[in-house]
Motif scaffolding. Sequence first.
Motif, mmCIF file in Angstrom:
data_model
loop_
_atom_site.group_PDB
_atom_site.id
_atom_site.type_symbol
_atom_site.label_atom_id
_atom_site.label_comp_id
_atom_site.label_asym_id
_atom_site.label_seq_id
_atom_site.Cartn_x
_atom_site.Cartn_y
_atom_site.Cartn_z
ATOM 1 N N VAL A 131 5.020 -5.161 -22.411
ATOM 2 C CA VAL A 131 6.402 -4.861 -22.809
ATOM 3 C C VAL A 131 7.376 -5.239 -21.705
ATOM 4 N N PHE A 132 7.030 -4.898 -20.460
ATOM 5 C CA PHE A 132 7.968 -5.104 -19.359
ATOM 6 C C PHE A 132 7.583 -6.258 -18.427
ATOM 7 N N GLY A 133 6.411 -6.854 -18.630
ATOM 8 C CA GLY A 133 5.989 -7.972 -17.794
ATOM 9 C C GLY A 133 5.668 -7.584 -16.361
ATOM 10 N N VAL A 134 5.274 -6.332 -16.159
ATOM 11 C CA VAL A 134 4.959 -5.828 -14.818
ATOM 12 C C VAL A 134 3.458 -5.584 -14.729
ATOM 13 N N ASN A 135 2.878 -5.960 -13.585
ATOM 14 C CA ASN A 135 1.448 -5.793 -13.415
ATOM 15 C C ASN A 135 1.169 -5.182 -12.044
ATOM 16 N N SER A 136 0.136 -4.335 -11.966
ATOM 17 C CA SER A 136 -0.237 -3.712 -10.701
ATOM 18 C C SER A 136 -1.753 -3.718 -10.570
ATOM 19 N N ILE A 137 -2.232 -4.384 -9.541
ATOM 20 C CA ILE A 137 -3.673 -4.416 -9.300
ATOM 21 C C ILE A 137 -4.173 -3.022 -8.936
ATOM 22 N N ALA A 138 -3.405 -2.300 -8.150
ATOM 23 C CA ALA A 138 -3.797 -0.941 -7.760
ATOM 24 C C ALA A 138 -3.929 -0.036 -8.990
ATOM 25 N N ALA A 139 -3.035 -0.169 -9.938
ATOM 26 C CA ALA A 139 -3.118 0.638 -11.163
ATOM 27 C C ALA A 139 -4.374 0.262 -11.951
ATOM 28 N N LEU A 147 -8.553 11.986 -19.437
ATOM 29 C CA LEU A 147 -7.166 11.978 -19.911
ATOM 30 C C LEU A 147 -6.288 11.121 -19.005
ATOM 31 N N PHE A 148 -6.420 11.304 -17.684
ATOM 32 C CA PHE A 148 -5.635 10.503 -16.753
ATOM 33 C C PHE A 148 -5.951 9.019 -16.884
ATOM 34 N N MET A 149 -7.210 8.708 -17.102
ATOM 35 C CA MET A 149 -7.631 7.320 -17.246
ATOM 36 C C MET A 149 -6.966 6.678 -18.470
ATOM 37 N N VAL A 150 -6.949 7.392 -19.573
ATOM 38 C CA VAL A 150 -6.316 6.872 -20.795
ATOM 39 C C VAL A 150 -4.816 6.703 -20.589
ATOM 40 N N LEU A 151 -4.180 7.679 -19.954
ATOM 41 C CA LEU A 151 -2.736 7.589 -19.719
ATOM 42 C C LEU A 151 -2.390 6.424 -18.800
ATOM 43 N N ILE A 152 -3.154 6.254 -17.742
ATOM 44 C CA ILE A 152 -2.887 5.148 -16.824
ATOM 45 C C ILE A 152 -3.111 3.813 -17.524
ATOM 46 N N GLN A 153 -4.169 3.710 -18.313
ATOM 47 C CA GLN A 153 -4.419 2.457 -19.030
ATOM 48 C C GLN A 153 -3.294 2.167 -20.019
ATOM 49 N N PHE A 154 -2.779 3.195 -20.663
ATOM 50 C CA PHE A 154 -1.643 3.026 -21.583
ATOM 51 C C PHE A 154 -0.424 2.499 -20.831
ATOM 52 N N SER A 205 -9.210 -7.224 -3.393
ATOM 53 C CA SER A 205 -8.005 -7.765 -4.021
ATOM 54 C C SER A 205 -6.768 -7.385 -3.211
ATOM 55 N N VAL A 206 -5.869 -8.327 -3.059
ATOM 56 C CA VAL A 206 -4.604 -8.042 -2.396
ATOM 57 C C VAL A 206 -3.817 -7.088 -3.298
ATOM 58 N N GLY A 207 -3.373 -6.000 -2.728
ATOM 59 C CA GLY A 207 -2.634 -5.014 -3.508
ATOM 60 C C GLY A 207 -3.524 -3.988 -4.192
ATOM 61 N N GLY A 208 -4.814 -4.060 -3.907
ATOM 62 C CA GLY A 208 -5.747 -3.107 -4.508
ATOM 63 C C GLY A 208 -5.798 -1.800 -3.733
ATOM 64 N N ILE A 209 -6.581 -0.878 -4.223
ATOM 65 C CA ILE A 209 -6.720 0.427 -3.580
ATOM 66 C C ILE A 209 -7.608 0.258 -2.348
ATOM 67 N N GLU A 210 -7.145 0.739 -1.243
ATOM 68 C CA GLU A 210 -7.874 0.594 0.019
ATOM 69 C C GLU A 210 -8.840 1.758 0.215
ATOM 70 N N ALA A 211 -9.699 1.994 -0.756
ATOM 71 C CA ALA A 211 -10.601 3.145 -0.683
ATOM 72 C C ALA A 211 -11.958 2.859 -1.318
ATOM 73 N N SER A 242 -7.283 1.701 -10.280
ATOM 74 C CA SER A 242 -7.345 3.164 -10.423
ATOM 75 C C SER A 242 -8.113 3.556 -11.685
ATOM 76 N N VAL A 243 -7.994 2.773 -12.726
ATOM 77 C CA VAL A 243 -8.761 3.033 -13.946
ATOM 78 C C VAL A 243 -10.252 2.868 -13.654
ATOM 79 N N LEU A 244 -10.606 1.849 -12.911
ATOM 80 C CA LEU A 244 -11.998 1.630 -12.516
ATOM 81 C C LEU A 244 -12.514 2.812 -11.682
ATOM 82 N N TYR A 245 -11.714 3.268 -10.725
ATOM 83 C CA TYR A 245 -12.106 4.389 -9.873
ATOM 84 C C TYR A 245 -12.296 5.658 -10.705
ATOM 85 N N LEU A 246 -11.360 5.913 -11.614
ATOM 86 C CA LEU A 246 -11.465 7.111 -12.460
ATOM 87 C C LEU A 246 -12.691 7.033 -13.367
#
Length: 165
Positions: free
Chosen positions: A39-47, A24-31, A126-132, A50-54
């Motif tokens: 829609v907003f032109g915003v992108n996040s490598i960490a986000a 469920l969290f994976m679907v919500l984050i991907q949405f 990746s720069v801005g990625g999850i450090e884990a 996070s889908v990959l990690y989930l």
Amino acid sequence: MNRLTWLCDGVNRAVASVIRWLALFMVLIQFVIVLGRYVFGVNSIAAQESVLYLHATLFMLGAGYTLLVDKHVRVDVFYSRATDETRRRIDIFGHLFLLLPSMTTLLYWSWPSVRNSWKIFEGSLSVGGIEAVFLLKSLIPAFCVLVILQSLSLLIRLLGQGRAA
């Protein structure tokens, strides 16, 4: 032996009851990612990571439970037409000579990489990625242990069926 199988099954049931929410969290984050990007032109490598990690966590930690409920992929060229006794023998062979050795081998050969990753707290390329990345790599031995536990539980049951027959 019943207590051991109950314990192994219980571990995989407990893990599954927690990780099922990751879908469920994976679907919500991907949405939110798609909405943000288109829609907003915003992108996040960490986000995105996070889908990959989930996704990895869901599948790696859910494998033991999938084996428990018999929903794993089975190549049933002979299995579907076999008698119950032949199926039992195929399952015993599969656990003893295919599943357990492959999981043990994967656990053995992946452990140095996981250990080294923890030593340096390996992070994202990746720069801005999850450090884990070290946590992501830790899923490999966890996967092996959960599948081994479930395989042993099923093997004990299968061998018990042979004595009862």
